[in-house]
Scaffold this motif. Structure first.
Motif, PDB file in Angstrom:
ATOM      1  N   ARG A  70      17.768   2.147  39.100  1.00 47.18           N
ATOM      2  CA  ARG A  70      17.120   1.623  40.154  1.00 47.18           C
ATOM      3  C   ARG A  70      17.166   2.715  41.185  1.00 47.18           C
ATOM      4  NH1 ARG A  70      18.736  -4.485  40.670  1.00 47.18           N
ATOM      5  NH2 ARG A  70      17.703  -5.094  38.446  1.00 47.18           N
ATOM      6  N   VAL A  71      15.667   3.370  40.953  1.00 47.87           N
ATOM      7  CA  VAL A  71      15.082   4.112  42.161  1.00 47.87           C
ATOM      8  C   VAL A  71      14.089   3.167  42.513  1.00 47.87           C
ATOM      9  CG1 VAL A  71      15.338   6.377  40.858  1.00 47.87           C
ATOM     10  CG2 VAL A  71      13.273   5.538  41.004  1.00 47.87           C
ATOM     11  N   PRO A  72      13.781   3.397  44.618  1.00 44.14           N
ATOM     12  CA  PRO A  72      12.538   2.605  45.560  1.00 44.14           C
ATOM     13  C   PRO A  72      11.682   2.906  44.608  1.00 44.14           C
ATOM     14  CG  PRO A  72      14.167   4.233  46.257  1.00 44.14           C
ATOM     15  CD  PRO A  72      14.534   4.567  45.144  1.00 44.14           C
ATOM     16  N   GLY A  73      10.463   2.468  45.020  1.00 49.33           N
ATOM     17  CA  GLY A  73       9.073   2.989  44.313  1.00 49.33           C
ATOM     18  C   GLY A  73       8.251   4.550  44.893  1.00 49.33           C
ATOM     19  N   ARG A  74       8.545   4.674  46.762  1.00 48.21           N
ATOM     20  CA  ARG A  74       8.390   5.775  47.182  1.00 48.21           C
ATOM     21  C   ARG A  74       9.348   6.731  47.230  1.00 48.21           C
ATOM     22  NH1 ARG A  74       6.857   2.417  51.121  1.00 48.21           N
ATOM     23  NH2 ARG A  74       7.800   3.610  52.723  1.00 48.21           N
ATOM     24  N   THR A  75       9.359   7.602  45.866  1.00 48.05           N
ATOM     25  CA  THR A  75      10.234   8.731  45.758  1.00 48.05           C
ATOM     26  C   THR A  75       9.413  10.589  45.858  1.00 48.05           C
ATOM     27  OG1 THR A  75      11.719   7.498  44.594  1.00 48.05           O
ATOM     28  CG2 THR A  75      11.229   9.427  44.083  1.00 48.05           C
ATOM     29  N   SER A  76       9.475  10.721  46.178  1.00 49.33           N
ATOM     30  CA  SER A  76       9.058  12.550  46.011  1.00 49.33           C
ATOM     31  C   SER A  76      10.639  12.987  45.675  1.00 49.33           C
ATOM     32  CB  SER A  76       8.479  12.975  47.200  1.00 49.33           C
ATOM     33  OG  SER A  76       9.185  12.942  48.110  1.00 49.33           O
ATOM     34  N   MET A  77       9.777  14.705  45.817  1.00 53.77           N
ATOM     35  CA  MET A  77       9.949  15.589  45.274  1.00 53.77           C
ATOM     36  C   MET A  77       9.897  17.122  45.897  1.00 53.77           C
ATOM     37  SD  MET A  77      11.987  15.472  41.750  1.00 53.77           S
ATOM     38  CE  MET A  77      13.226  16.847  40.709  1.00 53.77           C
ATOM     39  N   VAL A  78      11.451  17.752  45.843  1.00 51.51           N
ATOM     40  CA  VAL A  78      10.734  19.181  46.232  1.00 51.51           C
ATOM     41  C   VAL A  78      11.633  20.363  45.715  1.00 51.51           C
ATOM     42  CG1 VAL A  78       9.490  19.291  48.249  1.00 51.51           C
ATOM     43  CG2 VAL A  78      12.665  18.723  48.450  1.00 51.51           C
ATOM     44  N   PHE A  79      11.098  21.068  45.238  1.00 47.47           N
ATOM     45  CA  PHE A  79      11.069  22.619  44.468  1.00 47.47           C
ATOM     46  C   PHE A  79      12.362  23.963  45.402  1.00 47.47           C
ATOM     47  CE2 PHE A  79       9.034  19.337  42.062  1.00 47.47           C
ATOM     48  CZ  PHE A  79       9.536  18.941  41.056  1.00 47.47           C
ATOM     49  N   GLN A  80      12.825  24.692  44.116  1.00 46.61           N
ATOM     50  CA  GLN A  80      13.415  25.868  44.973  1.00 46.61           C
ATOM     51  C   GLN A  80      11.691  26.303  45.271  1.00 46.61           C
ATOM     52  OE1 GLN A  80      15.955  27.588  41.987  1.00 46.61           O
ATOM     53  NE2 GLN A  80      16.386  29.505  44.127  1.00 46.61           N
ATOM     54  N   ASP A  81      10.808  25.932  44.276  1.00 49.18           N
ATOM     55  CA  ASP A  81       9.084  27.212  45.122  1.00 49.18           C
ATOM     56  C   ASP A  81       8.463  25.637  45.312  1.00 49.18           C
ATOM     57  OD1 ASP A  81       9.417  25.884  42.290  1.00 49.18           O
ATOM     58  OD2 ASP A  81       7.594  26.712  41.382  1.00 49.18           O
ATOM     59  N   SER A  82       7.823  26.268  46.159  1.00 48.07           N
ATOM     60  CA  SER A  82       6.939  24.798  46.748  1.00 48.07           C
ATOM     61  C   SER A  82       5.904  24.545  46.044  1.00 48.07           C
ATOM     62  CB  SER A  82       6.144  25.885  48.605  1.00 48.07           C
ATOM     63  OG  SER A  82       5.154  26.576  47.074  1.00 48.07           O
ATOM     64  N   PRO A 100       8.260   8.633  51.778  1.00 48.76           N
ATOM     65  CA  PRO A 100       9.404   8.152  51.062  1.00 48.76           C
ATOM     66  C   PRO A 100       9.921   7.301  50.772  1.00 48.76           C
ATOM     67  CG  PRO A 100       9.832  10.440  51.059  1.00 48.76           C
ATOM     68  CD  PRO A 100       7.910   9.615  51.482  1.00 48.76           C
ATOM     69  N   GLU A 101      10.900   6.861  50.290  1.00 44.46           N
ATOM     70  CA  GLU A 101      12.147   6.715  50.494  1.00 44.46           C
ATOM     71  C   GLU A 101      13.763   6.507  50.149  1.00 44.46           C
ATOM     72  OE1 GLU A 101      11.463   1.457  49.871  1.00 44.46           O
ATOM     73  OE2 GLU A 101      10.006   2.682  48.843  1.00 44.46           O
ATOM     74  N   LEU A 102      13.148   7.971  48.886  1.00 43.18           N
ATOM     75  CA  LEU A 102      14.376   8.519  47.995  1.00 43.18           C
ATOM     76  C   LEU A 102      13.272   9.724  48.217  1.00 43.18           C
ATOM     77  CD1 LEU A 102      16.596   9.333  46.570  1.00 43.18           C
ATOM     78  CD2 LEU A 102      15.752   7.915  44.250  1.00 43.18           C
ATOM     79  N   LEU A 103      14.043  10.931  49.012  1.00 41.26           N
ATOM     80  CA  LEU A 103      13.783  12.600  48.498  1.00 41.26           C
ATOM     81  C   LEU A 103      14.733  12.595  47.337  1.00 41.26           C
ATOM     82  CD1 LEU A 103      12.149  14.725  50.190  1.00 41.26           C
ATOM     83  CD2 LEU A 103      13.516  15.143  51.378  1.00 41.26           C
ATOM     84  N   LEU A 104      14.379  13.523  46.344  1.00 42.39           N
ATOM     85  CA  LEU A 104      15.297  14.337  45.594  1.00 42.39           C
ATOM     86  C   LEU A 104      14.669  15.197  45.666  1.00 42.39           C
ATOM     87  CD1 LEU A 104      13.972  11.783  42.937  1.00 42.39           C
ATOM     88  CD2 LEU A 104      15.993  12.541  43.750  1.00 42.39           C
ATOM     89  N   ALA A 105      15.631  16.374  46.297  1.00 45.11           N
ATOM     90  CA  ALA A 105      15.355  17.586  46.531  1.00 45.11           C
ATOM     91  C   ALA A 105      16.249  19.117  45.436  1.00 45.11           C
ATOM     92  CB  ALA A 105      15.855  17.972  47.887  1.00 45.11           C
TER      93      ALA A 105
END
Ligand SMILES: Nc1ncnc2c1ncn2[C@@H]1O[C@H](COP(=O)(O)OP(=O)(O)OP(=O)(O)O)[C@@H](O)[C@H]1O
Ligand SMILES: [Mg+2]
Length: 251
Positions: free
Chosen positions: A80-92, A154-159
């Protein structure tokens, strides 16, 4: 290879699950080898969690599963994760053929333009809206990537090691920026890093992934500044480095 024998349904990964993260018995195998082996993890809404682990321990695999971009995860439990989830990576991962503002707005309705412009100012890129990504420094590109990650609230930020490619000084500046952004926008954060000090500096909780499981799960709740010179900081660093198999004396 990307099978889904355990049947996590899209409903279980659905957008309506609400904020925070809830994982039960998540397994991911590659060629019969379990990289994630029955992982359980709950992250309360708004918590900032850092995820450490040796190279190849499955950190990016876990993030991909949470981002819903890995359809090979299996398990009898929940994801279960929130609906608004975004991700950032090592490169932009900015699109080189789009200028900075359209990059930040990419995938968003044009009505978010003012929000995107305000976010660019928040990350110190006011006036650079019309620059091409190639005209930005590495740190500036990562700041634009943070703006892009936040534009959809986002409710969840994955970095995934977002500062890993930056020099030490830029990284320290990025820590302060990320802290400010998280305070302002309040997403739940899961930050993958190799940098133990970065984890202790930024996070409320630190996890270590090893042998497919979360082997260490500690709260970072000492009073006072998150200063590497603080004895409590050093004590936590020593125990994390030791759990990672690094020699704390040499560190
Ligand atoms: N698509 C794939 N096919 C086969 N094996 C994979 C795939 N993706 C990941 N793996 C394997 O899963 C293991 C975990 O990979 P992952 O990228 O999650 O590690 P990581 O902890 O993020 O490592 P690093 O710190 O080096 O980024 C590795 O052994 C990797 O080779
Ligand atoms: Mg990785």
């Amino acid at each position: 290879m990307a099978t889904n024998p355990g049947g996590l349904t899209s409903a279980e990964q659905s957008a309506e699950a609400g904020p925070g993260v809830q994982l039960e018995r998540l397994t991911r195998k590659f060629g019969g080898r379990a990289v994630l082996d029955d992982v359980d993890l709950t992250i309360p809404e708004g918590q900032f969690v850092a995820l450490l682990g040796k190279s190849g321990s499955g950190k990016s695999t876990l993030l991909r599963a949470l981002a819903g971009i890995d359809h090979g995860v299996a398990g009898a439990g929940l994801l279960r994760v929130p609906g608004r989830t975004s991700m950032v990576f090592q490169d932009s991962r900015l699109l080189p053929w789009k200028r900075v503002l359209p990059n930040v707005l990419y995938g968003q309705p044009r009505s978010r333009r003012a929000v995107a412009t305000a976010l660019l100012a928040e990350v110190g890129l006011a006036g650079r809206e019309k620059a091409w990504p190639g005209e930005l420094s590495g740190g500036e590109q990562q700041r634009a990537a943070l703006a892009r990650a936040l534009v959809g609230e986002p409710e969840l930020l994955l970095a995934d090691e977002p500062f890993g490619a930056l020099d030490a000084l830029t990284r320290i500046r990025m820590h302060a920026l990320l802290r400010r952004l998280v305070e302002a926008h309040r997403p739940t954060v899961l930050l993958v890093t190799h940098d133990v000090d970065e984890a202790i500096t930024l996070a409320q909780r630190v996890l270590i992934l090893d042998h497919g499981r979360i082997e260490v799960d500690i709260d970072i709740d000492f009073d006072g500044p998150r200063d590497p010179a603080q004895p409590q900081f050093q004590q936590i660093r020593r125990s994390l480095l030791s759990a990672l198999g690094a020699d704390p004396i040499a560190a």
